[in-house]
Motif scaffolding. Structure first.
Motif, short mmCIF file in Angstrom:
data_model
loop_
_atom_site.label_atom_id
_atom_site.label_comp_id
_atom_site.label_asym_id
_atom_site.label_seq_id
_atom_site.Cartn_x
_atom_site.Cartn_y
_atom_site.Cartn_z
N SER A 5 0.72 -1.15 0.00
CA SER A 5 -0.04 0.14 0.18
C SER A 5 0.87 1.38 0.23
O SER A 5 0.56 2.22 -0.72
N SER A 6 1.98 1.44 0.94
CA SER A 6 3.02 2.31 1.12
C SER A 6 3.60 2.29 -0.62
O SER A 6 3.73 3.72 -1.02
N ALA A 7 3.85 1.27 -1.30
CA ALA A 7 4.51 1.60 -2.44
C ALA A 7 3.57 1.95 -3.49
O ALA A 7 3.97 2.90 -4.30
N THR A 12 1.55 6.61 -6.68
CA THR A 12 0.73 7.83 -7.15
C THR A 12 1.29 9.08 -6.79
O THR A 12 0.99 10.04 -7.70
N SER A 13 1.99 9.25 -5.80
CA SER A 13 2.73 10.59 -5.44
C SER A 13 3.61 10.86 -6.47
O SER A 13 3.80 12.21 -6.85
N LEU A 14 4.47 10.26 -6.87
CA LEU A 14 5.43 10.15 -8.13
C LEU A 14 4.82 10.75 -9.52
O LEU A 14 5.29 11.72 -9.86
N HIS A 15 3.56 10.15 -9.70
CA HIS A 15 2.71 10.57 -10.81
C HIS A 15 2.28 11.86 -10.81
O HIS A 15 2.45 12.64 -11.53
N VAL A 28 2.95 17.57 -12.36
CA VAL A 28 3.20 19.04 -11.94
C VAL A 28 4.36 19.61 -12.99
O VAL A 28 4.42 20.65 -13.47
N VAL A 29 5.58 18.71 -13.00
CA VAL A 29 6.59 19.06 -13.71
C VAL A 29 6.37 19.34 -15.15
O VAL A 29 6.71 20.22 -15.80
N GLU A 30 5.58 18.23 -15.46
CA GLU A 30 5.09 18.30 -17.12
C GLU A 30 4.49 19.66 -17.14
O GLU A 30 4.45 20.36 -18.41
N LYS A 31 3.44 20.34 -16.60
CA LYS A 31 2.63 21.40 -16.45
C LYS A 31 3.60 22.55 -16.71
O LYS A 31 3.36 23.38 -17.60
N LYS A 32 4.61 22.62 -15.88
CA LYS A 32 5.47 23.57 -15.65
C LYS A 32 6.26 23.76 -17.02
O LYS A 32 6.50 24.75 -17.51
#
Length: 100
Positions: free
Chosen positions: A34-36, A41-44, A49-53
Motif C-alpha cells: 500500500s505504501s509503494a 501515485t505521489s510520484l505520478h 506538475v513538472v510536465e505542466k511547468k
C-alpha cells in the motif's frame, strides 16, 4: 475409443510449472504494498506538475521567440540584415550611419 482427459493434463502442467517456479518469497506485506502504491501515485502527481511547468515554460519561450522574430523583421532592422552593399557597423550611432 478412450480419450485422455485433457483437463487433468492441463492441471498437471500448471502444477508442475508452479512447483518449478518455487514459492514467492519476496511477497511483501499489504502495508508495504500500500505504501509503494501511495509513493507511485505521489510520484505520478509530481511528474504531472513538472510536465505542466515545462509546457508553460515552452509556451512562454514560443511567445518570446515570436516577438523576437517580429522585432528582427521590423523595417528598422532591414539594413542590418541585407547582405548587399557595404557592411553596417551595428555599434555605430544611427545618426552617423545616415550621414555616411
Amino acid at each position: 475409443m478412450v480419450r485422455p482427459p485433457t483437463s487433468s493434463v492441463g492441471l498437471l502442467l500448471i502444477l508442475i510449472g508452479y512447483t518449478a517456479a518455487g514459492p514467492e518469497s519476496d511477497l511483501q506485506p499489504r502495508a508495504v504494498r500500500s505504501s509503494a502504491c501511495q509513493e507511485h501515485t505521489s510520484l505520478h502527481s509530481r511528474l504531472d506538475v513538472v510536465e505542466k511547468k515545462v509546457e508553460d515554460s515552452v509556451g512562454k519561450l514560443e511567445t518570446e521567440l515570436a516577438a523576437l522574430l517580429d522585432a528582427i523583421e521590423a523595417p528598422e532592422w532591414r539594413p542590418l540584415l541585407d547582405n548587399r552593399g557595404k557592411p553596417v557597423d551595428i555599434l555605430e550611432d544611427p545618426g552617423q550611419r545616415a550621414q555616411s
